[in-house]
Every structure is written in structure tokens, then in C-alpha cells.
Motif scaffolding. Sequence first.
Motif, PDB file in Angstrom:
ATOM      1  N   SER A  91       0.547  -1.626  -0.604  1.00 32.59           N
ATOM      2  CA  SER A  91      -0.351  -0.264  -0.117  1.00 32.59           C
ATOM      3  C   SER A  91       0.869   0.925   0.270  1.00 32.59           C
ATOM      4  O   SER A  91       0.522   2.705  -1.284  1.00 32.59           O
ATOM      5  N   ARG A  92       2.187   0.695   0.926  1.00 35.76           N
ATOM      6  CA  ARG A  92       2.406   2.385   0.969  1.00 35.76           C
ATOM      7  C   ARG A  92       3.685   2.336  -0.546  1.00 35.76           C
ATOM      8  O   ARG A  92       3.823   3.714  -0.755  1.00 35.76           O
ATOM      9  N   LEU A  93       3.605   1.516  -0.937  1.00 36.92           N
ATOM     10  CA  LEU A  93       4.845   1.474  -2.699  1.00 36.92           C
ATOM     11  C   LEU A  93       4.086   1.970  -3.733  1.00 36.92           C
ATOM     12  O   LEU A  93       4.109   3.013  -4.020  1.00 36.92           O
ATOM     13  N   VAL A  94       2.520   1.786  -2.981  1.00 36.19           N
ATOM     14  CA  VAL A  94       1.304   2.133  -4.195  1.00 36.19           C
ATOM     15  C   VAL A  94       1.334   4.033  -4.192  1.00 36.19           C
ATOM     16  O   VAL A  94       1.648   4.381  -5.296  1.00 36.19           O
ATOM     17  N   ALA A  95       0.989   3.755  -2.598  1.00 39.33           N
ATOM     18  CA  ALA A  95       0.742   5.683  -3.168  1.00 39.33           C
ATOM     19  C   ALA A  95       2.020   6.241  -2.909  1.00 39.33           C
ATOM     20  O   ALA A  95       1.676   7.466  -3.192  1.00 39.33           O
ATOM     21  N   LEU A  96       3.354   6.039  -2.707  1.00 39.67           N
ATOM     22  CA  LEU A  96       4.774   6.779  -3.046  1.00 39.67           C
ATOM     23  C   LEU A  96       4.841   6.799  -4.398  1.00 39.67           C
ATOM     24  O   LEU A  96       5.069   8.069  -4.936  1.00 39.67           O
ATOM     25  N   ILE A  97       3.846   5.662  -5.389  1.00 38.77           N
ATOM     26  CA  ILE A  97       4.351   5.516  -7.012  1.00 38.77           C
ATOM     27  C   ILE A  97       3.305   6.723  -7.880  1.00 38.77           C
ATOM     28  O   ILE A  97       3.772   7.335  -8.267  1.00 38.77           O
ATOM     29  N   LEU A  98       2.218   6.385  -6.802  1.00 38.85           N
ATOM     30  CA  LEU A  98       0.912   7.167  -7.446  1.00 38.85           C
ATOM     31  C   LEU A  98       1.135   8.887  -7.341  1.00 38.85           C
ATOM     32  O   LEU A  98       0.319   9.870  -7.181  1.00 38.85           O
ATOM     33  N   SER A  99       2.296   9.341  -5.699  1.00 42.38           N
ATOM     34  CA  SER A  99       1.788  10.298  -5.499  1.00 42.38           C
ATOM     35  C   SER A  99       2.955  11.962  -6.223  1.00 42.38           C
ATOM     36  O   SER A  99       3.635  10.870  -6.844  1.00 42.38           O
TER      37      SER A  99
END
Length: 99
Positions: A91-99
Motif C-alpha cells: 500500500s505504501r509502495l503504491v501510494a509512493l508511486i502514485l504521489s
Amino acid sequence: MAKDKSQAAQAAEKPSKAKAPHGKARDESGKDGFSLTGRIDQAKEFFEQSKGELKKVTWPTREETVKTGIAVLVFSVVMAIYLGVVDMALSRLVALILS
């Protein structure tokens, strides 16, 4: 010609069998498994055989049951923690990629 007469006589002596709806031959008495008494007899036989099979089972002791139950609980907790950590990391990896 004599053979034909003897075959016809033999055929007349044999009890006639009709085809049951499921394709098996049945006697005229109706013992094809579809009559109520046939079903009751089948059920009785099934339960008698089941009772005999249950007597052959080796049941676990209370100690074995408790040990395996604890093992299942421990494994479930470990898997829940592992999947929670992986989910949080992804979840943190996806949030980091999308931000």
C-alpha cells in the motif's frame, strides 16, 4: 422349428423385467429403488454400513486434538501478521508511486 418352440417356452417361463427410468432392470414387484419401501431399505443399509465404518475410525486423543488446535491457531496468527505487513508495504509502495 423345435428350437423356436423351446425358446418361446423358455421366454414365457422367465419373469418379465421392465426397464426402470434410470436404465436398470427391475422386477415387476417394483424393487427398483424408487418405491418407498425400497428407499427405506436403502437408507437402513446405508446407516448400518456407516455405523460399521465409524467403528473402524481411529479417533485422536484429547491431547492430540489440543496440540493440533494450538498449531492451527499459531499458524493463523503468523500468517495474519505476515499478510498484514506485506499489505501495508505494498500500500505504501503504491501510494509512493502514485504521489
